[in-house]
Scaffold this motif. Sequence first.
Motif, short mmCIF file in Angstrom:
data_model
loop_
_atom_site.label_atom_id
_atom_site.label_comp_id
_atom_site.label_asym_id
_atom_site.label_seq_id
_atom_site.Cartn_x
_atom_site.Cartn_y
_atom_site.Cartn_z
N ALA A 1 0.81 -1.22 0.00
CA ALA A 1 0.00 0.00 0.00
C ALA A 1 0.85 1.27 0.00
O ALA A 1 0.31 2.38 -0.14
CB ALA A 1 -0.93 0.00 1.21
N ALA B 1 -11.97 -5.55 -6.75
CA ALA B 1 -11.01 -4.83 -5.90
C ALA B 1 -10.38 -3.66 -6.64
O ALA B 1 -10.19 -2.58 -6.07
CB ALA B 1 -9.94 -5.80 -5.40
N SER C 1 -12.81 -0.75 -6.88
CA SER C 1 -13.06 -0.07 -5.61
C SER C 1 -11.81 0.62 -5.06
O SER C 1 -11.87 1.29 -4.03
CB SER C 1 -13.58 -1.07 -4.57
N GLY C 2 -10.67 0.43 -5.76
CA GLY C 2 -9.43 1.05 -5.30
C GLY C 2 -8.77 0.33 -4.15
O GLY C 2 -7.92 0.89 -3.46
N ASP C 3 -9.16 -0.93 -3.92
CA ASP C 3 -8.60 -1.74 -2.84
C ASP C 3 -7.33 -2.42 -3.35
O ASP C 3 -7.37 -3.54 -3.84
CB ASP C 3 -9.62 -2.77 -2.38
N LEU C 4 -6.20 -1.72 -3.23
CA LEU C 4 -4.94 -2.23 -3.78
C LEU C 4 -4.50 -3.52 -3.11
O LEU C 4 -4.12 -4.48 -3.78
CB LEU C 4 -3.85 -1.17 -3.64
N VAL C 5 -4.55 -3.56 -1.79
CA VAL C 5 -4.13 -4.76 -1.07
C VAL C 5 -5.04 -5.94 -1.43
O VAL C 5 -4.58 -7.05 -1.67
CB VAL C 5 -4.14 -4.52 0.46
N GLY C 6 -6.36 -5.69 -1.49
CA GLY C 6 -7.29 -6.74 -1.86
C GLY C 6 -7.06 -7.22 -3.27
O GLY C 6 -7.15 -8.42 -3.56
N TYR C 7 -6.74 -6.29 -4.19
CA TYR C 7 -6.45 -6.67 -5.57
C TYR C 7 -5.24 -7.59 -5.65
O TYR C 7 -5.27 -8.64 -6.30
CB TYR C 7 -6.20 -5.43 -6.43
N VAL D 1 -4.10 2.57 -9.38
CA VAL D 1 -5.46 2.56 -8.83
C VAL D 1 -6.20 3.82 -9.29
O VAL D 1 -7.38 3.79 -9.59
CB VAL D 1 -5.43 2.50 -7.29
#
Length: 215
Positions: free
Chosen positions: A30, A126, A129-135, A175
């Motif tokens: 992140a 992911a 939604s901008g969820d980098l860690v989740g992606y 992102v």
Amino acid sequence: MSESRPQRPVSMQAHLRDQVADALRAALVAGELRPGVVYSAPALAAEYGVSATPVREAMLDLARQGLVEAVRNKGFRVTEPSERDLAEFTELRLLIEAPTIGRVTRTATREQLEALRPTAEGTVAAARSGDLVGYLEADRRFHLGLLSLAGNARLVEAVDDLRRRSRLHAYADLVETGPLVESAREHAELLDTMLAGDAAAAETRMRHHLARVHR
């Protein structure tokens, strides 16, 4: 009558170290832990609400993976791979993953491939939604899940190690600009190609996908 074996309780400290290591990897991805900055174990321990010992142990694990380096009497410095490092990591992944995907296309069942569809869709969700860690976690599960269908655990471990070493802090910028969503969509396209049984086309798609990641 067999002899009873002594009980060996699971070390909670070891579990805590693993949890801290996972949290630190997520912070690296992140961009919360920045390249070149030295972080002390006590300071990180206070931030995560744990003692300094599991943080030091977790940092030593990350050092063995090439993600940080120890700085004597100060803590740990976050390392950053050079352009040459990244190019070499990508070359290795291409040599391993592309032909393996071709082989998996020829041998995997439709059920095995379709089982990875939710993970492929998870990368898109992911990314949107901008969820980098989740992606990145979903991306890891998808790639390693495909490779595991080849039946070679050592190959999967090698690619997982290359992925860790080639982490890209520039992902945070992707992102905002959109390419991350495009990259995520390629997972479903790859699956469709593999389900169609076109091994050569699947290999080509994987090469293009990894080239995009490197760029």
